[in-house]
Design a protein around this motif. Sequence first.
Motif: not given
Length: 71
Positions: A11-17
């Motif tokens: 979720n944090s990786m998706l949010a950063s993108l």
Amino acid sequence: MKLRESTQLLNSMLASLNLPAALEDTSGDAVPQSLLDKAAAVQSLGGLQALETMIRDLPELLQRNTDILNE
């Protein structure tokens, strides 16, 4: 516990993108309204000619930034 940690990491990786918010539904036959809005914004700011001018100016701007950093 491991699944929860992995889910949070994903979720944090998706949010950063900026995902999945950046993805649009392309299943229909119509152009998404957000794309039409973005195209209108580009046109109102000078369209293709303005974009080409910006691209041509990039090398000079890069050199100016490099000079500032070296200074």
